[in-house]
Design an enzyme around this catalytic site. Sequence first.
Site, short mmCIF file in Angstrom:
data_model
loop_
_atom_site.label_atom_id
_atom_site.label_comp_id
_atom_site.label_asym_id
_atom_site.label_seq_id
_atom_site.Cartn_x
_atom_site.Cartn_y
_atom_site.Cartn_z
CB SER A 51 52.65 74.98 72.72
OG SER A 51 51.70 74.01 73.14
CE LYS A 62 47.30 80.50 72.36
NZ LYS A 62 46.58 80.76 71.09
#
Length: 316
Positions: free
Chosen positions: A303, A54
């Site tokens: 992720s 992110k």
Amino acid sequence: MVSEVTIDAVRAAAARIADRVHRTPLWRSETLSRRVGAPVWLKAENLQKTGSFKARGATNAVRRLPHDARARGIVTISAGNHAQAVAYAAQPEGLRCVVVMPATAAQSKVAACRGYGAEVVLHGTVADAFARYEALVRDEGLIPVHPFDHPDVIAGQGTVGVEIAEDLPDAGLVLVPVGGGGLISGIAVALRGVGMGARLVGVEPETSNAMGQALAAGRPVPVTPASIADGLGAPAVSARTLEIVRHLVDEVVEVRDDEIVAAIRVLLERTKLLVEPAGAAGLAALLAGRVRADGAPVVVVLSGGNVDLERVRTWL
């Protein structure tokens, strides 16, 4: 709408954020390769700044803000990873940053956001938190940095795909966790933009399957996320991410929470990587046979790694 995020935008994002994010390693796991009968490579975004991919999209979006927007301050909504990333991106720019998180957000993620200087608003369920975020945009004039429905965020996430294409151009399968769809959308634009024909598969929990529901319905559909993978707990995808996935992604599959936990355990025991449930979804699909490798090199995107250690104890 698909052309709104282009490979040129992704490449520009890579240059724009290079001094604030890591180029994360792509490691081959011999143990996993033997287990699935194909070379398995792990894209370790769990080692990224703020603990997840992110940071890429948030930094790109914040650095693209015009001057008048900077004076107003920014706001975002997130269970944790995007909130941390936006706070991280805003801090060196001296921006006011408000992050809205569901009341059930992991305390470690809340503390990290505050550590980066953000104002944290804890509010109800995921759906409640989204409503509060929209109210802050409407009532206080804060600039929204949406976790996935934002072209600059998607372009930033696409830099993961650029690195995969450069480091392993002969990959035959790329597995990407899916929540709201920002990461897989960016990776799809990047891989297709450089002419890489790898099979691209999204993976979401069966109890937080906003993308699968949207693909079946042909439009975004509200869901009630119920998976331990809170990082994939979007209450709906956006029209933007749905369109990109429909055009550029080969398939989206589902995994169970127990399969995610099994993947976390394998990663910890065999690769010494601690990955959060959202980050383990791709490997869960591979190990559970939801996706077949067919002998070609596989890239599994891990992720994120922002896990509450108390929760890990209950899972393992």
